[in-house]
Design a protein around this motif. Structure first.
Motif, PDB file in Angstrom:
ATOM      1  N   THR A 136     -27.149  50.661 -19.696  1.00  0.00           N
ATOM      2  CA  THR A 136     -26.817  49.452 -20.447  1.00  0.00           C
ATOM      3  C   THR A 136     -28.061  48.577 -20.593  1.00  0.00           C
ATOM      4  O   THR A 136     -28.973  48.654 -19.766  1.00  0.00           O
ATOM      5  N   ARG A 137     -28.068  47.728 -21.628  1.00  0.00           N
ATOM      6  CA  ARG A 137     -29.151  46.758 -21.802  1.00  0.00           C
ATOM      7  C   ARG A 137     -28.689  45.353 -21.429  1.00  0.00           C
ATOM      8  O   ARG A 137     -29.425  44.387 -21.634  1.00  0.00           O
ATOM      9  N   ASP A 138     -27.492  45.225 -20.908  1.00  0.00           N
ATOM     10  CA  ASP A 138     -26.937  43.923 -20.530  1.00  0.00           C
ATOM     11  C   ASP A 138     -27.646  43.402 -19.281  1.00  0.00           C
ATOM     12  O   ASP A 138     -27.557  44.026 -18.216  1.00  0.00           O
ATOM     13  N   PRO A 139     -28.356  42.243 -19.368  1.00  0.00           N
ATOM     14  CA  PRO A 139     -29.092  41.731 -18.185  1.00  0.00           C
ATOM     15  C   PRO A 139     -28.195  41.460 -16.985  1.00  0.00           C
ATOM     16  O   PRO A 139     -28.615  41.674 -15.837  1.00  0.00           O
ATOM     17  N   MET A 140     -26.959  41.009 -17.218  1.00  0.00           N
ATOM     18  CA  MET A 140     -26.066  40.715 -16.097  1.00  0.00           C
ATOM     19  C   MET A 140     -25.628  41.985 -15.382  1.00  0.00           C
ATOM     20  O   MET A 140     -25.524  42.013 -14.149  1.00  0.00           O
ATOM     21  N   LEU A 141     -25.369  43.047 -16.133  1.00  0.00           N
ATOM     22  CA  LEU A 141     -24.978  44.306 -15.492  1.00  0.00           C
ATOM     23  C   LEU A 141     -26.141  44.908 -14.714  1.00  0.00           C
ATOM     24  O   LEU A 141     -25.951  45.437 -13.605  1.00  0.00           O
ATOM     25  N   ILE A 142     -27.346  44.820 -15.275  1.00  0.00           N
ATOM     26  CA  ILE A 142     -28.518  45.307 -14.550  1.00  0.00           C
ATOM     27  C   ILE A 142     -28.751  44.470 -13.296  1.00  0.00           C
ATOM     28  O   ILE A 142     -29.059  44.999 -12.217  1.00  0.00           O
ATOM     29  N   ALA A 143     -28.546  43.156 -13.417  1.00  0.00           N
ATOM     30  CA  ALA A 143     -28.688  42.280 -12.256  1.00  0.00           C
ATOM     31  C   ALA A 143     -27.636  42.580 -11.197  1.00  0.00           C
ATOM     32  O   ALA A 143     -27.875  42.393  -9.997  1.00  0.00           O
ATOM     33  N   THR A 144     -26.473  43.084 -11.620  1.00  0.00           N
ATOM     34  CA  THR A 144     -25.414  43.427 -10.669  1.00  0.00           C
ATOM     35  C   THR A 144     -25.861  44.533  -9.719  1.00  0.00           C
ATOM     36  O   THR A 144     -25.535  44.520  -8.526  1.00  0.00           O
ATOM     37  N   VAL A 145     -26.621  45.491 -10.222  1.00  0.00           N
ATOM     38  CA  VAL A 145     -27.141  46.563  -9.359  1.00  0.00           C
ATOM     39  C   VAL A 145     -28.097  45.989  -8.316  1.00  0.00           C
ATOM     40  O   VAL A 145     -28.016  46.318  -7.123  1.00  0.00           O
ATOM     41  N   ALA A 146     -28.995  45.113  -8.763  1.00  0.00           N
ATOM     42  CA  ALA A 146     -29.916  44.472  -7.817  1.00  0.00           C
ATOM     43  C   ALA A 146     -29.153  43.605  -6.818  1.00  0.00           C
ATOM     44  O   ALA A 146     -29.485  43.568  -5.625  1.00  0.00           O
ATOM     45  N   PHE A 147     -28.133  42.907  -7.288  1.00  0.00           N
ATOM     46  CA  PHE A 147     -27.290  42.082  -6.416  1.00  0.00           C
ATOM     47  C   PHE A 147     -26.638  42.935  -5.338  1.00  0.00           C
ATOM     48  O   PHE A 147     -26.647  42.583  -4.155  1.00  0.00           O
ATOM     49  N   ALA A 148     -26.064  44.061  -5.733  1.00  0.00           N
ATOM     50  CA  ALA A 148     -25.380  44.936  -4.777  1.00  0.00           C
ATOM     51  C   ALA A 148     -26.349  45.507  -3.751  1.00  0.00           C
ATOM     52  O   ALA A 148     -26.018  45.640  -2.567  1.00  0.00           O
ATOM     53  N   THR A 149     -27.564  45.823  -4.196  1.00  0.00           N
ATOM     54  CA  THR A 149     -28.557  46.386  -3.279  1.00  0.00           C
ATOM     55  C   THR A 149     -28.921  45.405  -2.182  1.00  0.00           C
ATOM     56  O   THR A 149     -29.127  45.790  -1.022  1.00  0.00           O
ATOM     57  N   ALA A 174     -24.345  54.507 -21.874  1.00  0.00           N
ATOM     58  CA  ALA A 174     -22.904  54.675 -21.765  1.00  0.00           C
ATOM     59  C   ALA A 174     -22.224  53.908 -22.891  1.00  0.00           C
ATOM     60  O   ALA A 174     -22.727  52.869 -23.332  1.00  0.00           O
ATOM     61  N   PRO A 175     -21.089  54.396 -23.391  1.00  0.00           N
ATOM     62  CA  PRO A 175     -20.319  53.622 -24.392  1.00  0.00           C
ATOM     63  C   PRO A 175     -19.962  52.245 -23.837  1.00  0.00           C
ATOM     64  O   PRO A 175     -19.851  52.066 -22.617  1.00  0.00           O
ATOM     65  N   ALA A 176     -19.790  51.293 -24.728  1.00  0.00           N
ATOM     66  CA  ALA A 176     -19.580  49.901 -24.316  1.00  0.00           C
ATOM     67  C   ALA A 176     -18.476  49.769 -23.279  1.00  0.00           C
ATOM     68  O   ALA A 176     -18.610  49.062 -22.283  1.00  0.00           O
ATOM     69  N   GLY A 177     -17.369  50.469 -23.466  1.00  0.00           N
ATOM     70  CA  GLY A 177     -16.254  50.352 -22.532  1.00  0.00           C
ATOM     71  C   GLY A 177     -16.511  51.013 -21.199  1.00  0.00           C
ATOM     72  O   GLY A 177     -15.920  50.633 -20.181  1.00  0.00           O
ATOM     73  N   ALA A 178     -17.390  52.018 -21.185  1.00  0.00           N
ATOM     74  CA  ALA A 178     -17.637  52.775 -19.958  1.00  0.00           C
ATOM     75  C   ALA A 178     -18.819  52.235 -19.156  1.00  0.00           C
ATOM     76  O   ALA A 178     -18.975  52.575 -17.986  1.00  0.00           O
TER      77      ALA A 178
END
Length: 413
Positions: free
Chosen positions: A39-52, A101-105
């Motif tokens: 994904t190119r969504d900054p919040m979703l990418i930040a979620t991975v860093a947050f979880a780490t 990934a498709p938008a929904g996935a």
């Protein structure tokens, strides 16, 4: 490197650190890059860093109690084996999740990756706390600065100098490849740690986790300088995560770099860490602890200003070099200082509380980075929005510098 050749236990610890940090360096680029492929969504990418980084906030203090209760070597081995298994899960993700990934996935895919990242972070909390507390049992106190400097150097060489560019080449060849290497590195590191001989520790009378944790809290509260350093580190790391989280998108969309070029860019930071690990113990010895920490804060603030003001590959490389050099100088002084004055029976708990304050804000810095971009993009456009976390980090670093120059006091003996 005299310690490496004359001290077998230190040699094994050093080698295990080198191998595991190679894997860490590979995944440090591969994990956020995998997220950016999904994904190119900054919040979703930040979620991975947050979880780490979230385990540093949730589990640092319990990990300290565990470190003081149980065999530290076995904790390190167990954590590396768990990380090996979890990283194998990332191999499966890289093989099966569509990119993009498709938008929904995309949301579900990021949740799976984030779950594995969280568990990897949890194992890292236990492993790192045990590794740092075991060092005074492996080398003499007079060798702590030298040993810490060498360990930080090899961590930078393997984790930042070799790992990221290697990951870039491996991702260009096959996206799962860096995670396969990471899996093997954790297995090898666990085997090396298993052969370290550590002197037996006194039998610990086990009480409730809360009572044992409170003992560490009482100790750190009564030692103002340690608490002050921990709180400063917490703010510094949160500001640092503003930069680290968004760098993968900034590199691609503002600097125009490919995955291989991004990996090569990160070498600059590694070079700063290597140079810092070699000469920072000498700088600390010449300047004294307080002046050395002031010097680290000045260099760190300048590096953040360069990152914020000049979107040039060469300037970014210079800034990453200076930032890591400053981090090494700070760590050589503060880690050795803690290892000297904290009693061994409390070392795990106090270190974990220190890291709770010092590292606990990391996940929130990661989320804030993505949120800043999302909020700024409608008014500023994508390119300027990606720079906003860097600007905020720069302003914050100068505030910390001012605080440190005025209020930071640390014993020289």
């Amino acid at each position: 490197m005299t310690l490496f050749f004359t001290n077998k236990n230190y040699r094994l610890l050093f080698s295990a650190s080198a191998v595991s940090n190679l894997g860490d360096g590979v995944s440090a680029l591969a994990l956020p890059w995998l997220a950016s492929l999904i994904t190119r969504d900054p919040m979703l990418i930040a979620t991975v860093a947050f979880a780490t980084r979230l385990p540093w906030f949730l589990c640092s203090i319990p990990a300290g109690v565990i470190t003081d209760r149980y065999d530290r070597k076995h904790l390190m081995v167990g954590a590396d084996i768990l990380r090996m298994i979890l990283t194998a899960g990332l191999v499966v993700c890289a093989l099966t999740i569509p990119q993009p990934a498709p938008a929904g996935a995309a949301f579900a895919a990021i949740l799976i990756v984030s779950g594995l990242a969280f568990l990897l972070g949890l194992a890292e909390v236990v492993r790192d706390n045990a590794a740092q507390t075991v060092l005074p049992s492996v080398v003499a106190k007079s060798d702590l600065e030298r040993a810490n400097g060498q360990l930080w150097s090899i961590e930078q060489i393997m984790g930042a100098f070799i790992g990221p560019p290697l990951a870039g080449f491996m991702i260009a060849w096959a996206v799962p490849a860096p995670f396969v290497l990471d899996t093997l590195s954790f297995a090898l590191a666990a085997g090396m740690v298993l052969f370290i001989a550590i002197p037996p520790r006194p039998v610990v009378i086990r009480r409730s986790v809360w009572r044992e944790a409170v003992e560490g809290m009482v100790w750190i509260r009564s030692h103002r300088v340690i608490l002050q350093l921990a709180l400063m580190l917490g703010v510094m790391n949160a500001l640092g995560m503003l930069v680290v989280t968004i760098l993968v998108l900034y590199s691609q969309e503002v600097l125009g770099l490919s995955v291989i070029q991004h990996g090569l860019l990160l070498i600059a930071g590694a070079a700063g860490g290597v140079v810092g690990g070699l000469i920072c113990p000498k700088i600390a010895a010449v300047l004294g602890r307080r002046s050395a920490l002031h010097c680290a804060l000045v260099v760190w603030a300048v590096s953040n200003a360069l990152l914020a003001l000049v979107p040039s590959v060469l300037i970014v490389a210079l800034a990453l070099f200076l930032e890591m050099f400053a981090a090494l100088l700070w760590n050589v002084v503060t880690v050795s200082y803690r290892q000297r004055i904290i009693p061994d029976a409390l070392l795990g708990r106090v270190n974990s509380i220190y890291r709770f304050f010092g590292w606990g804000l990391l996940p929130f810095g990661a989320l804030a980075s993505g949120a800043i971009v999302v909020m700024a993009e409608p008014d500023l456009g994508r390119a300027l929005a990606l720079r906003m976390p860097l600007v905020i980090a720069a302003v914050g670093s100068f505030a910390i510098l001012l605080y440190g120059l005025v209020w930071l006091q640390i014993d020289e003996e």
